[in-house]
Design an enzyme around this catalytic site. Structure first.
Site, PDB file in Angstrom:
ATOM      1  N   CYS A   1     -22.360  50.559  52.312  1.00 22.33           N
ATOM      2  CA  CYS A   1     -22.170  49.119  52.471  1.00 22.33           C
ATOM      3  C   CYS A   1     -21.917  48.772  53.938  1.00 22.33           C
ATOM      4  O   CYS A   1     -21.072  49.394  54.608  1.00 22.33           O
ATOM      5  CB  CYS A   1     -21.011  48.644  51.607  1.00 22.33           C
ATOM      6  SG  CYS A   1     -20.711  46.859  51.702  1.00 22.33           S
TER       7      CYS A   1
ATOM      8  N   GLU B   1     -31.690  47.254  33.135  1.00 21.54           N
ATOM      9  CA  GLU B   1     -32.385  46.224  33.888  1.00 21.54           C
ATOM     10  C   GLU B   1     -33.559  45.702  33.067  1.00 21.54           C
ATOM     11  O   GLU B   1     -34.193  46.460  32.326  1.00 21.54           O
ATOM     12  CB  GLU B   1     -32.903  46.779  35.217  1.00 21.54           C
ATOM     13  CG  GLU B   1     -31.818  47.097  36.223  1.00 21.54           C
ATOM     14  CD  GLU B   1     -32.394  47.691  37.493  1.00 21.54           C
ATOM     15  OE1 GLU B   1     -32.194  47.122  38.569  1.00 21.54           O
ATOM     16  OE2 GLU B   1     -33.067  48.730  37.380  1.00 21.54           O
TER      17      GLU B   1
ATOM     18  N   CYS C   1     -17.340  45.476  47.010  1.00 23.24           N
ATOM     19  CA  CYS C   1     -17.065  44.166  47.598  1.00 23.24           C
ATOM     20  C   CYS C   1     -18.094  43.111  47.222  1.00 23.24           C
ATOM     21  O   CYS C   1     -17.941  41.947  47.604  1.00 23.24           O
ATOM     22  CB  CYS C   1     -16.972  44.287  49.117  1.00 23.24           C
ATOM     23  SG  CYS C   1     -18.563  44.652  49.931  1.00 23.24           S
TER      24      CYS C   1
ATOM     25  N   CYS D   1     -17.969  46.791  53.763  1.00 24.33           N
ATOM     26  CA  CYS D   1     -16.718  47.518  53.504  1.00 24.33           C
ATOM     27  C   CYS D   1     -16.824  49.014  53.742  1.00 24.33           C
ATOM     28  O   CYS D   1     -15.817  49.724  53.683  1.00 24.33           O
ATOM     29  CB  CYS D   1     -16.245  47.256  52.079  1.00 24.33           C
ATOM     30  SG  CYS D   1     -17.328  47.969  50.800  1.00 24.33           S
TER      31      CYS D   1
ATOM     32  N   CYS E   1     -23.226  45.840  46.915  1.00 27.56           N
ATOM     33  CA  CYS E   1     -22.136  46.812  46.906  1.00 27.56           C
ATOM     34  C   CYS E   1     -21.340  46.648  45.624  1.00 27.56           C
ATOM     35  O   CYS E   1     -20.935  45.530  45.265  1.00 27.56           O
ATOM     36  CB  CYS E   1     -21.240  46.610  48.126  1.00 27.56           C
ATOM     37  SG  CYS E   1     -19.805  47.706  48.160  1.00 27.56           S
TER      38      CYS E   1
ATOM     39  N   ASP F   1     -29.492  52.873  35.253  1.00 24.54           N
ATOM     40  CA  ASP F   1     -30.523  52.551  36.233  1.00 24.54           C
ATOM     41  C   ASP F   1     -31.660  53.547  36.068  1.00 24.54           C
ATOM     42  O   ASP F   1     -31.461  54.763  36.216  1.00 24.54           O
ATOM     43  CB  ASP F   1     -29.961  52.626  37.659  1.00 24.54           C
ATOM     44  CG  ASP F   1     -31.012  52.304  38.704  1.00 24.54           C
ATOM     45  OD1 ASP F   1     -31.435  51.147  38.791  1.00 24.54           O
ATOM     46  OD2 ASP F   1     -31.426  53.240  39.437  1.00 24.54           O
TER      47      ASP F   1
ATOM     48  N   ASP G   1     -28.535  55.069  43.315  1.00 24.64           N
ATOM     49  CA  ASP G   1     -28.836  54.774  41.916  1.00 24.64           C
ATOM     50  C   ASP G   1     -27.565  54.584  41.099  1.00 24.64           C
ATOM     51  O   ASP G   1     -27.516  53.739  40.193  1.00 24.64           O
ATOM     52  CB  ASP G   1     -29.685  55.894  41.311  1.00 24.64           C
ATOM     53  CG  ASP G   1     -31.081  55.951  41.925  1.00 24.64           C
ATOM     54  OD1 ASP G   1     -31.507  54.937  42.501  1.00 24.64           O
ATOM     55  OD2 ASP G   1     -31.732  57.007  41.819  1.00 24.64           O
TER      56      ASP G   1
END
Length: 405
Positions: free
Chosen positions: A353, A267, A337, A356, A334, A183, A363
């Site tokens: 999150c 990305e 989950c 969860c 997340c 990232d 990052d």
């Protein structure tokens, strides 16, 4: 495998003046050929390299100053122009202005170039019409020379050799099942899926202050004056050191990531579009222009695109695969989950999150999502923009799904 070797030249006064003259001739040939191509396009016709190369040979009989430079560097300038027009369009290719363009000339005939090491620190190369030029030989060439490019950066001259080092890309990575998600950020240049945050300051506080004072000094100097040129030279040297540090950082990070991982996932970021100015037009002025310009500087400072290029270059020697995945929702999903919620991103650095309760660095969490998306893409046998017809992409890859409201 073809690779580059760049060295700083130590030219005599006569050689530097000769390189400057060669560069000006190449610039004149480029601008004249570009204008000719544009005139042809306005009339609905085309002009290619072979026609212009023939006209260049005829022009030498009428203009003696064209004979000063070696023929093949002028032909190479026409080849570079031809490729630029094909890639970007004739009317998108820029002119080479005397003030904004640094002289550059390429000697494409590798058989005519001789390279010798003089001692531990210095070497020399024999270039057509320049003779023997000395350069600071910081490393061995490591292969046969295919071409050489002489260019000026500020007041210093450099030579870049294109070398065939004889290496081949491995069929299989040393750790074939390893992978990492990357990232690219502003606070930290690189965050990896294994929890590492990698960053470096490319400008020291002292250099930043010196550059600011030089800017103030430049604003008070008269255009075209000798003192203004000296100030510009000092500013360019500071910026060159910054670029060198950034390039060194990207090369080191790329070498480490590709050496340890068979799969590196990024990305799909369009850096050019992301760093466009928000100033707008006179009829529709932009909004938050100062904030957007600050973000643009931060993105460019971290070298996002340079890191991608360095990864692709390093992957040639390790056999790693570089995969790009859509960037949508990677920072809001997340990694445990797979719930998508913008409120989970509490701050720039904290991800918690809402479903969860998973907590991690924001990052690093995004990097894990990027890796998961990359593995899903490679499982479908699709490493490009097109989708494989053999298997549908999983919803988790998406980070797909609609964000929670």
């Amino acid at each position: 495998m073809l690779t580059g070797r760049r060295y700083r030249l130590k030219l005599t006064t006569a050689q530097a003046a000769q390189c400057e003259e060669f560069g000006n001739i190449c610039r004149a040939v480029w601008n004249t050929a570009l204008e000719q191509r544009r005139e042809y396009r306005r009339r609905g016709a085309w002009m290619n390299y072979h026609e212009q190369a023939g006209q260049l040979a005829d022009a030498k009989t009428e203009h003696d100053w064209l004979k000063t430079a070696p023929s093949h560097i002028l032909q190479q300038a026409l080849k570079d122009l031809d490729r630029a027009c094909r890639d970007h369009g004739t009317f998108r290719v820029k002119w080479r202005g005397k003030q904004r363009w640094n002289p550059s000339l390429r000697f494409p005939m590798g058989k005519l170039i001789e390279v010798e090491r003089l001692n531990k620190r210095w070497g020399r190369a024999k270039l057509p019409k320049l003779g023997w030029v000395q350069f600071r030989m910081t490393r061995q060439l490591g292969g046969a020379v295919r071409s050489a490019t002489v260019s000026r950066d500020g007041r210093d001259w450099f030579v870049s050799f294109l070398v065939d080092d004889g290496a081949t890309t491995p069929q299989r990575h040393a750790a074939p099942h390893s992978g990492v998600g990357v990232d690219r950020g502003v606070a930290a240049a690189v965050a990896t899926s294994d929890g590492k945050l990698i960053d470096r300051d490319f400008v020291s506080p002292g250099a930043d202050e010196r550059y600011r004072r030089l800017q103030q000094k430049l604003s008070r100097q008269k255009r075209g004056s000798a003192n203004r040129k000296k100030t510009l030279g000092k500013m360019r040297r500071l910026k060159r050191r910054e670029r060198d540090r950034r390039a060194d950082f990207c090369s080191q990070v790329a070498a480490e990531l590709t050496d340890r991982n068979a799969l590196v996932v990024l990305e799909d970021l369009r850096t050019r579009n992301m760093t466009r100015s928000a100033s707008g037009t006179a009829e529709e002025p932009g909004r938050n222009v100062a904030q957007k310009s600050g973000l643009n500087r931060a993105i460019l400072d971290k070298g996002w695109h340079k890191l991608e290029l360095a990864l692709r270059n390093a992957a040639r020697y390790t056999g790693s695969e570089i995969v790009k995945v859509p960037a949508a929702y990677t920072s809001q999903t997340c990694a445990v989950c797979r719930a998508v919620d913008p409120e989970s991103r509490e701050s720039q650095a904290v991800f918690r999150c809402t479903q969860c309760g998973h907590t991690a660095h924001a990052d690093v969490n995004a990097a894990k999502n990027i890796l998961a998306a990359g593995r899903a893409v490679t499982a479908c046998g699709d490493l490009a923009v097109r989708r494989s017809v053999k298997q549908e992409p999983q919803p988790a890859l998406a980070l797909v799904g609609t964000p929670r409201l």
